[in-house]
Design a protein around this motif. Structure first.
Motif, PDB file in Angstrom:
ATOM      1  N   ARG A  10       0.849  -1.192   0.000  1.00 22.17           N
ATOM      2  CA  ARG A  10       0.000   0.000   0.000  1.00 22.17           C
ATOM      3  C   ARG A  10       0.883   1.240   0.000  1.00 22.17           C
ATOM      4  NH1 ARG A  10      -2.950   1.643   3.618  1.00 22.17           N
ATOM      5  NH2 ARG A  10      -4.433   2.659   2.268  1.00 22.17           N
ATOM      6  N   ASP A  11       0.297   2.326  -0.420  1.00 22.41           N
ATOM      7  CA  ASP A  11       1.024   3.591  -0.496  1.00 22.41           C
ATOM      8  C   ASP A  11       0.077   4.670   0.023  1.00 22.41           C
ATOM      9  OD1 ASP A  11       2.861   5.517  -1.099  1.00 22.41           O
ATOM     10  OD2 ASP A  11       2.503   5.490  -3.251  1.00 22.41           O
ATOM     11  N   PRO A  12      -0.014   4.832   1.342  1.00 22.75           N
ATOM     12  CA  PRO A  12      -1.070   5.679   1.919  1.00 22.75           C
ATOM     13  C   PRO A  12      -0.755   7.173   1.874  1.00 22.75           C
ATOM     14  CG  PRO A  12       0.262   4.760   3.663  1.00 22.75           C
ATOM     15  CD  PRO A  12       0.817   4.201   2.364  1.00 22.75           C
ATOM     16  N   GLY A  38      -7.167   2.011  -9.489  1.00 18.90           N
ATOM     17  CA  GLY A  38      -8.141   2.593  -8.568  1.00 18.90           C
ATOM     18  C   GLY A  38      -7.799   2.558  -7.098  1.00 18.90           C
ATOM     19  N   GLU A  39      -6.524   2.361  -6.747  1.00 19.40           N
ATOM     20  CA  GLU A  39      -6.180   2.354  -5.323  1.00 19.40           C
ATOM     21  C   GLU A  39      -6.489   3.705  -4.678  1.00 19.40           C
ATOM     22  OE1 GLU A  39      -2.231   1.816  -2.508  1.00 19.40           O
ATOM     23  OE2 GLU A  39      -2.353   0.671  -4.367  1.00 19.40           O
ATOM     24  N   ASP A  40      -6.014   4.787  -5.303  1.00 22.10           N
ATOM     25  CA  ASP A  40      -6.317   6.119  -4.768  1.00 22.10           C
ATOM     26  C   ASP A  40      -7.795   6.450  -4.944  1.00 22.10           C
ATOM     27  OD1 ASP A  40      -3.665   6.466  -4.034  1.00 22.10           O
ATOM     28  OD2 ASP A  40      -3.150   7.691  -5.783  1.00 22.10           O
ATOM     29  N   HIS A 179      10.108  12.455  -1.473  1.00 14.07           N
ATOM     30  CA  HIS A 179       9.747  11.241  -0.740  1.00 14.07           C
ATOM     31  C   HIS A 179      10.383  10.028  -1.411  1.00 14.07           C
ATOM     32  CE1 HIS A 179       6.483  12.713   1.972  1.00 14.07           C
ATOM     33  NE2 HIS A 179       6.458  13.682   1.082  1.00 14.07           N
ATOM     34  N   VAL A 180      10.449   8.953  -0.658  1.00 14.97           N
ATOM     35  CA  VAL A 180      10.807   7.644  -1.203  1.00 14.97           C
ATOM     36  C   VAL A 180       9.657   6.711  -0.859  1.00 14.97           C
ATOM     37  CG1 VAL A 180      12.424   5.728  -1.194  1.00 14.97           C
ATOM     38  CG2 VAL A 180      13.278   8.080  -0.995  1.00 14.97           C
ATOM     39  N   SER A 181       8.959   6.240  -1.876  1.00 14.71           N
ATOM     40  CA  SER A 181       7.787   5.383  -1.692  1.00 14.71           C
ATOM     41  C   SER A 181       8.179   3.912  -1.728  1.00 14.71           C
ATOM     42  CB  SER A 181       6.768   5.658  -2.808  1.00 14.71           C
ATOM     43  OG  SER A 181       5.717   4.708  -2.777  1.00 14.71           O
ATOM     44  N   GLY A 182       7.503   3.133  -0.916  1.00 12.35           N
ATOM     45  CA  GLY A 182       7.709   1.692  -0.901  1.00 12.35           C
ATOM     46  C   GLY A 182       6.611   0.925  -1.603  1.00 12.35           C
ATOM     47  N   LYS A 183       5.855   1.608  -2.469  1.00 12.21           N
ATOM     48  CA  LYS A 183       4.723   0.950  -3.137  1.00 12.21           C
ATOM     49  C   LYS A 183       5.172  -0.171  -4.059  1.00 12.21           C
ATOM     50  CE  LYS A 183       0.756   1.916  -6.119  1.00 12.21           C
ATOM     51  NZ  LYS A 183      -0.046   2.959  -6.778  1.00 12.21           N
ATOM     52  N   TYR A 184       6.350  -0.007  -4.664  1.00 13.17           N
ATOM     53  CA  TYR A 184       6.790  -0.949  -5.692  1.00 13.17           C
ATOM     54  C   TYR A 184       7.867  -1.875  -5.137  1.00 13.17           C
ATOM     55  CZ  TYR A 184       4.326   2.597  -8.369  1.00 13.17           C
ATOM     56  OH  TYR A 184       3.375   3.477  -8.823  1.00 13.17           O
ATOM     57  N   ALA A 185       8.395  -2.734  -5.995  1.00 14.56           N
ATOM     58  CA  ALA A 185       9.356  -3.744  -5.534  1.00 14.56           C
ATOM     59  C   ALA A 185      10.629  -3.106  -4.988  1.00 14.56           C
ATOM     60  CB  ALA A 185       9.692  -4.685  -6.696  1.00 14.56           C
ATOM     61  N   LEU A 186      11.047  -1.986  -5.580  1.00  9.83           N
ATOM     62  CA  LEU A 186      12.226  -1.259  -5.124  1.00  9.83           C
ATOM     63  C   LEU A 186      11.813   0.151  -4.703  1.00  9.83           C
ATOM     64  CD1 LEU A 186      14.654  -2.327  -8.002  1.00  9.83           C
ATOM     65  CD2 LEU A 186      14.703  -3.141  -5.625  1.00  9.83           C
ATOM     66  N   PRO A 187      12.563   0.795  -3.824  1.00 11.48           N
ATOM     67  CA  PRO A 187      12.210   2.156  -3.402  1.00 11.48           C
ATOM     68  C   PRO A 187      12.125   3.099  -4.602  1.00 11.48           C
ATOM     69  CG  PRO A 187      13.900   1.242  -1.973  1.00 11.48           C
ATOM     70  CD  PRO A 187      13.759   0.280  -3.113  1.00 11.48           C
ATOM     71  N   LYS A 188      11.095   3.937  -4.589  1.00 13.19           N
ATOM     72  CA  LYS A 188      10.876   4.883  -5.690  1.00 13.19           C
ATOM     73  C   LYS A 188      10.974   6.307  -5.156  1.00 13.19           C
ATOM     74  CE  LYS A 188       7.843   6.448  -9.328  1.00 13.19           C
ATOM     75  NZ  LYS A 188       8.969   6.464 -10.277  1.00 13.19           N
TER      76      LYS A 188
END
Length: 199
Positions: A10-12, A38-40, A179-188
């Motif tokens: 998830r990416d809240p 449609g997550e957001d 920011h660095v998001s953890g939504k994907y397999a690697l940090p974005k």
């Protein structure tokens, strides 16, 4: 300064902006550009907001409509007229959906977003950061500065100066953070911006 987000599927990111979006929602619905599956969209509807959303992928739109019933979903390219049918949104959400285009087109899209909002309307967007090396910011053929051909598709990456330049005219920047998001397999790595139409 970079703020890491919790890692996980998830990416809240929207949670802290919901009060701002509810306030803007008094002016009109939220327009979501590039809604994906449609997550957001589901979070926006769950917060009681009226939603109009679109994406280029018909499969993603079908998935989003299943995931977030109650929204109005359209299959549309962002370079086409927005699917507003005469309605003026109070806010626009564009998460990682404005980075595919040459700079002049990107500026034109930002201006069309501004024009569709009333004065005081809000834009929340996230843009690929120039240090997003896991997802194409280096090691790919360069089309133009900070614009690369990544696995056959063009992708733009932004430093802080470019974000501020994109929103220099007719916008007030309420917040701009790396920011660095953890939504994907690697940090974005990305930039997260909250803006208000200033005129």
């Amino acid at each position: 300064m970079s703020r890491p987000d919790p890692l996980g599927s998830r990416d809240p990111w929207l949670a802290r902006w919901l009060p701002l979006l509810r306030e803007a929602g008094r002016l009109g619905p939220v327009l979501e550009i590039g809604c994906g599956e449609g997550e957001d969209s589901a979070e926006l509807l769950g917060a009681g907001l009226e939603l109009i959303a679109f994406d280029l992928s018909a499969d993603s739109i079908a998935a989003a409509a299943r995931r977030a019933p109650g929204g109005k979903f359209h299959c549309r390219d962002v370079r086409q007229p927005f699917p507003l049918d005469g309605v003026r949104p109070g806010a626009v959400v564009a998460s990682l959906s404005l980075h595919y285009f040459p700079w002049d087109e990107t500026v034109e899209i930002a201006e069309r977003i501004r024009q569709c909002l009333p004065p005081g309307g809000k834009l929340l967007c996230r843009l690929n950061a120039a240090d997003d090396h896991h997802y194409g910011a280096s090691g790919h053929p360069e089309i133009s500065p900070d614009y690369y051909l990544v696995d056959g598709a063009p992708k733009r990456f932004f430093n802080e100066r470019a974000v501020r330049e994109l929103f220099a005219d007719g916008w007030r920047i309420l917040s701009l953070e790396h920011h660095v998001s953890g939504k994907y397999a690697l940090p974005k790595a990305l930039w997260e911006a909250a803006l208000e139409r200033s005129d």
